[in-house]
Design a protein around this motif. Structure first.
Motif, PDB file in Angstrom:
ATOM      1  N   PHE A  41       5.945  -5.037   9.487  1.00  0.00           N
ATOM      2  CA  PHE A  41       6.291  -3.937   8.584  1.00  0.00           C
ATOM      3  C   PHE A  41       7.459  -4.357   7.691  1.00  0.00           C
ATOM      4  O   PHE A  41       8.317  -3.543   7.362  1.00  0.00           O
ATOM      5  CB  PHE A  41       6.683  -2.697   9.391  1.00  0.00           C
ATOM      6  N   THR A  42       7.518  -5.603   7.300  1.00  0.00           N
ATOM      7  CA  THR A  42       8.642  -6.114   6.526  1.00  0.00           C
ATOM      8  C   THR A  42       8.819  -5.329   5.231  1.00  0.00           C
ATOM      9  O   THR A  42       7.908  -5.241   4.406  1.00  0.00           O
ATOM     10  CB  THR A  42       8.437  -7.596   6.181  1.00  0.00           C
ATOM     11  N   GLY A  43       9.992  -4.757   5.052  1.00  0.00           N
ATOM     12  CA  GLY A  43      10.289  -4.023   3.819  1.00  0.00           C
ATOM     13  C   GLY A  43       9.562  -2.711   3.677  1.00  0.00           C
ATOM     14  O   GLY A  43       9.615  -2.076   2.616  1.00  0.00           O
ATOM     15  N   ALA A  44       8.884  -2.247   4.705  1.00  0.00           N
ATOM     16  CA  ALA A  44       8.159  -0.978   4.632  1.00  0.00           C
ATOM     17  C   ALA A  44       9.124   0.201   4.604  1.00  0.00           C
ATOM     18  O   ALA A  44      10.263   0.101   5.080  1.00  0.00           O
ATOM     19  CB  ALA A  44       7.191  -0.847   5.802  1.00  0.00           C
ATOM     20  N   THR A  45       8.669   1.317   4.056  1.00  0.00           N
ATOM     21  CA  THR A  45       9.492   2.511   3.956  1.00  0.00           C
ATOM     22  C   THR A  45       8.751   3.701   4.554  1.00  0.00           C
ATOM     23  O   THR A  45       7.621   4.003   4.141  1.00  0.00           O
ATOM     24  CB  THR A  45       9.834   2.826   2.487  1.00  0.00           C
ATOM     25  N   PHE A  46       9.394   4.357   5.529  1.00  0.00           N
ATOM     26  CA  PHE A  46       8.857   5.587   6.105  1.00  0.00           C
ATOM     27  C   PHE A  46       9.781   6.719   5.662  1.00  0.00           C
ATOM     28  O   PHE A  46      10.855   6.913   6.244  1.00  0.00           O
ATOM     29  CB  PHE A  46       8.816   5.499   7.634  1.00  0.00           C
ATOM     30  N   THR A  67      12.763   0.648   6.450  1.00  0.00           N
ATOM     31  CA  THR A  67      13.624   1.810   6.263  1.00  0.00           C
ATOM     32  C   THR A  67      12.943   3.050   6.833  1.00  0.00           C
ATOM     33  O   THR A  67      11.825   3.397   6.432  1.00  0.00           O
ATOM     34  CB  THR A  67      13.923   2.042   4.767  1.00  0.00           C
ATOM     35  N   PHE A  68      13.649   3.698   7.761  1.00  0.00           N
ATOM     36  CA  PHE A  68      13.176   4.956   8.330  1.00  0.00           C
ATOM     37  C   PHE A  68      14.103   6.058   7.804  1.00  0.00           C
ATOM     38  O   PHE A  68      15.226   6.225   8.310  1.00  0.00           O
ATOM     39  CB  PHE A  68      13.221   4.914   9.862  1.00  0.00           C
ATOM     40  N   ALA A  78       0.841  -1.196   0.000  1.00  0.00           N
ATOM     41  CA  ALA A  78       0.000   0.000   0.000  1.00  0.00           C
ATOM     42  C   ALA A  78       0.879   1.250   0.000  1.00  0.00           C
ATOM     43  O   ALA A  78       2.016   1.230   0.487  1.00  0.00           O
ATOM     44  CB  ALA A  78      -0.930   0.007   1.206  1.00  0.00           C
ATOM     45  N   THR A  79       0.347   2.332  -0.553  1.00  0.00           N
ATOM     46  CA  THR A  79       1.097   3.582  -0.653  1.00  0.00           C
ATOM     47  C   THR A  79       0.313   4.702   0.020  1.00  0.00           C
ATOM     48  O   THR A  79      -0.852   4.945  -0.319  1.00  0.00           O
ATOM     49  CB  THR A  79       1.353   3.952  -2.124  1.00  0.00           C
ATOM     50  N   PHE A  80       0.963   5.374   0.970  1.00  0.00           N
ATOM     51  CA  PHE A  80       0.389   6.548   1.628  1.00  0.00           C
ATOM     52  C   PHE A  80       1.283   7.721   1.242  1.00  0.00           C
ATOM     53  O   PHE A  80       2.345   7.922   1.839  1.00  0.00           O
ATOM     54  CB  PHE A  80       0.366   6.355   3.142  1.00  0.00           C
ATOM     55  N   SER A  81       0.869   8.488   0.218  1.00  0.00           N
ATOM     56  CA  SER A  81       1.802   9.440  -0.373  1.00  0.00           C
ATOM     57  C   SER A  81       1.428  10.904  -0.190  1.00  0.00           C
ATOM     58  O   SER A  81       2.174  11.771  -0.609  1.00  0.00           O
ATOM     59  CB  SER A  81       1.949   9.158  -1.881  1.00  0.00           C
ATOM     60  N   GLY A  82       0.303  11.216   0.404  1.00  0.00           N
ATOM     61  CA  GLY A  82      -0.029  12.620   0.572  1.00  0.00           C
ATOM     62  C   GLY A  82      -0.878  12.877   1.789  1.00  0.00           C
ATOM     63  O   GLY A  82      -1.554  13.894   1.866  1.00  0.00           O
ATOM     64  N   ASP A 133       3.592  -4.969   5.054  1.00  0.00           N
ATOM     65  CA  ASP A 133       4.799  -5.369   4.331  1.00  0.00           C
ATOM     66  C   ASP A 133       4.928  -4.585   3.030  1.00  0.00           C
ATOM     67  O   ASP A 133       3.982  -4.487   2.244  1.00  0.00           O
ATOM     68  CB  ASP A 133       4.750  -6.869   4.034  1.00  0.00           C
ATOM     69  N   ASN A 134       6.108  -4.026   2.817  1.00  0.00           N
ATOM     70  CA  ASN A 134       6.438  -3.272   1.606  1.00  0.00           C
ATOM     71  C   ASN A 134       5.568  -2.034   1.409  1.00  0.00           C
ATOM     72  O   ASN A 134       5.513  -1.470   0.311  1.00  0.00           O
ATOM     73  CB  ASN A 134       6.337  -4.163   0.358  1.00  0.00           C
ATOM     74  N   ALA A 135       4.882  -1.598   2.441  1.00  0.00           N
ATOM     75  CA  ALA A 135       4.097  -0.375   2.353  1.00  0.00           C
ATOM     76  C   ALA A 135       5.033   0.832   2.300  1.00  0.00           C
ATOM     77  O   ALA A 135       6.153   0.795   2.812  1.00  0.00           O
ATOM     78  CB  ALA A 135       3.143  -0.255   3.534  1.00  0.00           C
TER      79      ALA A 135
END
Length: 384
Positions: A279-284, A307-308, A234-238, A256-258
């Protein structure tokens, strides 16, 4: 009256034209008499032009009136369809309610001005009391099928943002709704989305590869007490993302991978007391990530390869009293990772192979009374 007015206008035009041609004839050398045909032709031409303009204005006015009547007739027909669909949604028989769902969805496609109203009605239906357990007296036969159909209809309208019948730019209010399954996969949500106080009590609810790119997204106070809830890719971009005071007590929830690349992300005050959250592979990569005041008392929380890279990450004031929280191979590349005033009384907190390439890790005024720490090959940060 019209004939008298036309005759008077023709008389005025004729005399004006006659005077014009008489003056022109008198100015010639030698003076010539006026050719009576000239002012007559000019008068007839002027009257014809005036008549054509008046006829055009009349036709335009008539067209406007006809269009207004047609618009009112269409609006009346759409209003009648709305009333019928709403009555069907309130029917005792599930089959009739299903017909109402499809009728309201078609109406939303046809009635652009009131599309949000139609969406609000469908969301309101999901917010109504619902008992998923068929063994209890309050359970309604066929209700699960109706509710899942509403979710499917909503998802179908969120797949192509540029389509004329897309609902992507509209708001969705699922506050307090009960979900025992549902598919929002690959949906595009660009308005305000609220699942505040919602209950995820069973089945599988999927937000996999969904895109939240407009208004704020809220799962504040939501309860994840059973089944699987997926935000994979999933993408939370704005948006500002709120899981504030949410309760994770029995579901398997994966991010995962969000990708969180918008504004702040809040899990402040959340309770993790059962199940697993990954949160495997998630990016903040947006701004701050808040787990301040959260309670980890019986869950598995996995931040593997997360990744933070935004600003600060806060676990300030969090309580770790029985959970297994792992940051295996996580990357902290900016800002501060704060465990200030956190309480560690049981469970496991591990950072094997984690990378702190630009962050400061703080444990100021933290309390340690039984938690096992694992840092892998990395040196223990100051204050730990």
């Amino acid at each position: 009256m019209a004939l008298i007015a036309a005759s008077a206008l023709g008389w005025v035009i004729y005399h004006y034209a006659y005077d014009h041609f008489a003056q022109a004839a008198a100015d010639q050398e030698p003076p010539k008499p006026v050719n009576i045909n000239d002012p007559l032709k000019a008068s007839v031409t002027a009257l014809t032009l005036i008549g054509a303009v008046l006829a055009g204005l009349y036709a335009y006015r008539k067209q406007l009136l006809a269009e207004g009547d047609a618009h009112r007739a269409d609006a009346s027909q759409l209003a009648d369809r709305y009333t019928t669909a709403a009555e069907q949604l309130g029917h005792n028989q599930a089959a009739v309610r299903l017909a109402g769902v499809y009728a309201l969805a078609r109406l939303a496609d046809d009635w652009t001005e009131q599309r949000q109203v139609c969406i609000d009605v469908l969301c309101a239906y999901l917010r109504m009391p619902y008992e998923p357990d068929p063994s209890l007296p309050s359970h309604k036969e066929g209700e699960r099928e109706v509710r899942h159909t509403i979710i499917q209809v909503i998802r179908d309208h969120l797949q192509e943002p540029d389509a004329a019948t897309a609902w992507c730019l509209h708001d969705f209010n699922f506050t307090g709704a009960v979900f025992d399954g549902g598919d929002f996969t690959t949906s595009h949500l660009r308005g305000v989305v609220s699942f505040s106080g919602a209950t995820f009590s069973g089945g599988t609810v999927s937000f996999d590869s969904a895109t939240f790119s407009g208004g704020d997204v809220s799962f504040s106070g939501a309860t994840f007490s059973g089944g699987d809830v997926g935000f994979d890719h999933a993408t939370f971009s704005g948006s500002t993302v709120h899981f504030t005071d949410a309760t994770f007590s029995g579901s398997d929830v994966n991010f995962d991978n969000a990708k969180f690349s918008g504004r702040d992300v809040y899990f402040s005050g959340a309770t993790f007391s059962g199940g697993s959250v990954t949160f495997t592979g998630a990016t903040f990569s947006g701004r701050d990530v808040h787990f301040g005041g959260a309670t980890f008392s019986g869950s598995i929380i996995y931040f593997g390869r997360t990744t933070f890279s935004g600003r600060d990450v806060y676990f300030s004031g969090a309580t770790f009293s029985g959970s297994n929280v792992r940051f295996r191979a996580a990357t902290f590349s900016t800002g501060t990772v704060s465990f200030d005033h956190a309480t560690f009384s049981a469970g496991i907190l591990t950072f094997p192979d984690a990378t702190f390439s630009g962050s400061t890790v703080r444990f100021r005024n933290a309390t340690f009374s039984g938690t096992r720490f694992e840092w892998g090959p990395l040196p223990v940060p100051a204050g730990a």
